[in-house]
Design a protein around this motif. Structure first.
Motif, PDB file in Angstrom:
ATOM      1  N   ASP A  59       0.862  -1.175   0.000  1.00 53.33           N
ATOM      2  CA  ASP A  59       0.000   0.000   0.000  1.00 53.33           C
ATOM      3  C   ASP A  59       0.903   1.230   0.000  1.00 53.33           C
ATOM      4  N   TRP A  60       0.847   2.012  -1.079  1.00 48.14           N
ATOM      5  CA  TRP A  60       1.767   3.131  -1.246  1.00 48.14           C
ATOM      6  C   TRP A  60       1.092   4.447  -0.896  1.00 48.14           C
ATOM      7  N   ILE A  61       1.839   5.330  -0.265  1.00 51.83           N
ATOM      8  CA  ILE A  61       1.306   6.635   0.115  1.00 51.83           C
ATOM      9  C   ILE A  61       2.286   7.720  -0.328  1.00 51.83           C
ATOM     10  N   GLU A  62       1.711   8.810  -0.814  1.00 50.50           N
ATOM     11  CA  GLU A  62       2.530   9.962  -1.191  1.00 50.50           C
ATOM     12  C   GLU A  62       2.641  10.840   0.053  1.00 50.50           C
ATOM     13  N   LEU A  63       3.860  11.013   0.549  1.00 51.23           N
ATOM     14  CA  LEU A  63       4.075  11.617   1.856  1.00 51.23           C
ATOM     15  C   LEU A  63       3.687  13.090   1.933  1.00 51.23           C
ATOM     16  N   GLN A  94       5.875  20.058  -9.128  1.00 50.86           N
ATOM     17  CA  GLN A  94       5.393  19.269  -7.995  1.00 50.86           C
ATOM     18  C   GLN A  94       6.378  18.141  -7.703  1.00 50.86           C
ATOM     19  N   THR A  95       6.569  17.864  -6.439  1.00 49.96           N
ATOM     20  CA  THR A  95       7.390  16.733  -6.015  1.00 49.96           C
ATOM     21  C   THR A  95       6.519  15.706  -5.308  1.00 49.96           C
ATOM     22  N   LEU A  96       6.746  14.437  -5.617  1.00 45.64           N
ATOM     23  CA  LEU A  96       6.062  13.325  -4.971  1.00 45.64           C
ATOM     24  C   LEU A  96       7.104  12.505  -4.207  1.00 45.64           C
ATOM     25  N   TRP A  97       6.806  12.187  -2.963  1.00 43.47           N
ATOM     26  CA  TRP A  97       7.601  11.239  -2.196  1.00 43.47           C
ATOM     27  C   TRP A  97       6.701  10.036  -1.917  1.00 43.47           C
ATOM     28  N   ILE A  98       6.840   8.988  -2.717  1.00 45.07           N
ATOM     29  CA  ILE A  98       5.934   7.842  -2.651  1.00 45.07           C
ATOM     30  C   ILE A  98       6.631   6.714  -1.889  1.00 45.07           C
ATOM     31  N   THR A  99       6.021   6.266  -0.800  1.00 50.88           N
ATOM     32  CA  THR A  99       6.650   5.263   0.051  1.00 50.88           C
ATOM     33  C   THR A  99       5.704   4.119   0.390  1.00 50.88           C
TER      34      THR A  99
END
Length: 591
Positions: A554-558, A577-582
């Motif tokens: 399950d991935w979430i964009e921080l 835009q910046t995405l930090w997906i973890t």
């Protein structure tokens, strides 16, 4: 007792080895007998030592260092160092673990880098008590201005009179020497003619005629700086920035840059510092081409950290061109820092955007285009002299906020987003982040200060009146408040992710020229963070399948908090835009 005796003997042997390599040619025929023992005594390592642990990371993803002058923020009736601490205590919310106070000593020029007295605090800033107060709550970084000092210093005045301390402290050469290969960042004459009690001498001045280069061939100079380092440690300094150290050792007929003796001096200081205070760090400030800069890691036995000098020009170029190909190529060429070492990442500082670290990475035409764009955004250009007598752009002097106000097509409405995007990229990268205070505040070019100071670098050295700054930060709609809030939000997220540890794994992603991406993985391999930035002014689609997300996680964009449930999703990434997906938000177990 026997163990302590063995450790002491091993340390003495190690220091003696450094001394032998530094002075192997003994060019001044100096008396070196007992020098190693003297250095241990000056560092107070002659009685009790703490052997350093090897390959230990003294930093985590929670670390971030602010860079500032001691008098950047002024309050009438209050010492600037007191005001500075009050600002960080109130506005940093514990997100900044360290503070680099640029030279806070008495000085005669170059905004502190022409030091008059290394042992004192400039009275206009405060006193050692104020420095120690900051050091009690923040990891304090201080400059060891080791290559040169002021021509108005007691040392230099004594040099002219052949008196101590100062006798033989400064490097002299002859106008007849072969100096054609010397590399330096200025166009002024290298040698300055002075009259001494011994007649006319020519002192070596890498930077300016008020900044006279010290002669480390004289062991007395080395002993003075070991004494200075011990004094700074006693006052709470834990990080030493070795200013302009690449120019330290000179040999006519050579470039006098990055010579082996210079590297050995750095190794010696590392040995002394890490035995004196475990966890104290050396950072080399070497504004030179990338591969030369990397050499200051040594074999994990020189600098703990090196300034990542290629990052500022490459990142600015990426964001104003909308093309990340050069940034990607550079990222792929950078070796991971070994445990016990780390990159020190920054994208703005009290100086300008250095261009030498981009040589060989950007073509001459691309560098010319970058310089032209920055000039249109109000920047100035400083030059350096070449061997053939010509000059070449050395540095762009501009505030980072103004540098990112637009693209090569001109200014646009994306300035704040582009500026924050630059910091989001930096904060995701392998290494420890350093954030210039004027980047935290979104400060613009200060043309009045340039005019008053008479040099271009002053454009990015604005002084804030504390009341006016507080008023600006209290208005949520102000650019200053927006920038500070957004950078702090990124810092708050970063410090909770183990994958952002300065030594965690990093791989570059290939997502086209308009999207810059890289993957970070925690050192225990449990957490991944995919760092994706749209570096263009257009909306660009990103398919999650392109970044190889594991479909069962399950991935979430921080940054936004949005969850992604399938690899087939396509995201419209907005301009800048910046995405930090973890896969594991908030995973920050100690590593």
């Amino acid at each position: 007792m026997l163990q302590r005796g063995r450790e002491q003997a091993m340390l003495l042997d190690r220091v003696q080895h450094h001394v032998d390599l530094i002075y192997r040619s003994n060019p001044l025929d100096a008396n070196l007998d007992g020098l190693a023992e003297e250095l241990l005594g000056l560092m107070r390592l002659d009685a009790c030592i703490t052997p350093p642990a090897q390959y230990v990371n003294y930093w985590t993803q929670r670390d971030a260092i602010a860079i500032t002058y001691g008098d950047t923020i002024l309050q009438e009736g209050e010492k600037p160092l007191v005001t500075l601490k009050r600002f960080f205590d109130k506005y940093s919310d514990g997100l900044l673990t360290g503070v680099h106070i640029l030279p806070f000593y008495p000085w005669s020029s170059d905004d502190g880098f022409s030091v008059l007295d290394y042992s004192s605090v400039n009275e206009s800033l405060g006193a050692w008590d104020d420095v120690e107060s900051i050091a009690s709550d923040y990891d304090l970084m201080a400059d060891l201005v080791i290559n040169h000092c002021s021509s108005r210093s007691l040392w230099f005045q004594n040099f002219l009179k052949d008196e101590s301390p100062g006798k033989g402290y400064f490097y002299t050469a002859s106008p007849d020497d072969d100096l054609s290969h010397v590399v330096r960042p200025r166009t002024s004459d290298l040698l300055r003619e002075v009259e001494t009690t011994d007649g006319t001498r020519y002192v070596w001045c890498t930077f300016s005629h008020d900044q006279v280069d010290l002669d480390f061939r004289n062991p007395e100079v080395l002993k003075q700086f070991v004494t200075i380092v011990r004094h700074y440690l006693d006052k709470g300094v834990r990080i030493f920035r070795l200013d302009a150290v690449a120019f330290l050792w000179k040999v006519p007929g050579t470039s006098s840059l990055n010579l082996e003796e210079t590297h050995e001096v750095v190794r010696l200081f590392r040995t002394l510092v890490e035995h004196a205070v475990p966890g104290a760090l050396l950072i080399t400030e070497t504004n030179i081409p990338n591969q030369q800069n990397l050499s200051y890691f040594g074999n994990s036995n020189e600098a703990h950290c090196i300034y990542n000098f290629s990052l500022p020009p490459l990142l600015v170029n990426t964001l104003v061109t909308g093309n990340c190909k050069h940034l990607k190529m550079w990222m792929m060429s950078m070796p991971p820092a070994q445990n016990g070492t780390a990159y020190f990442n920054f994208i703005a500082s009290h100086d300008g955007i250095g261009l030498r670290p981009a040589e060989g990475l950007l073509s001459d035409q691309e560098l010319e285009s970058l310089v032209d764009t920055m000039s249109h955004f109000g920047g100035h250009v400083s030059y350096r002299a070449l061997e053939n007598g010509q000059s070449k752009p050395y540095e762009i002097n501009i505030s980072l906020f103004d540098a990112l106000q637009g693209t090569t097509s001109g200014p646009d409405a994306w300035g704040v987003d582009r500026f924050v995007c630059a910091h989001a990229i930096m904060l995701g990268l392998e290494g420890i982040p350093g954030i210039y205070i004027h980047s935290l505040l979104g400060t613009r070019n200060d043309y009045d200060r340039v005019e008053n100071a008479g040099h271009y670098r002053a454009i990015n050295r604005h002084q804030w009146e504390y009341g006016a700054l507080e008023a600006a930060l209290a208005r949520e709609e102000s650019t200053h408040a927006q920038v500070l809030a957004r950078i702090k939000a990124l810092l708050g997220i970063r410090r909770e992710q183990a994958a952002f540890h300065p030594n965690a794994t990093q791989f570059t992603l290939h997502l086209g020229e308009g999207i810059f991406g890289f993957w970070r993985q925690s050192m225990d391999r449990r957490q991944s963070v995919f760092c994706i930035s749209n570096i263009s002014d257009k909306v660009l689609p990103l398919s999650l399948s392109d970044i190889n997300l594991i479909g069962t996680d399950d991935w979430i964009e921080l940054i936004s908090g949005i969850h992604y449930h399938g690899r087939d999703e396509v995201i419209d990434v907005q301009p800048y835009q910046t995405l930090w997906i973890t896969n594991l938000a908030g995973y920050s177990d100690a590593l």
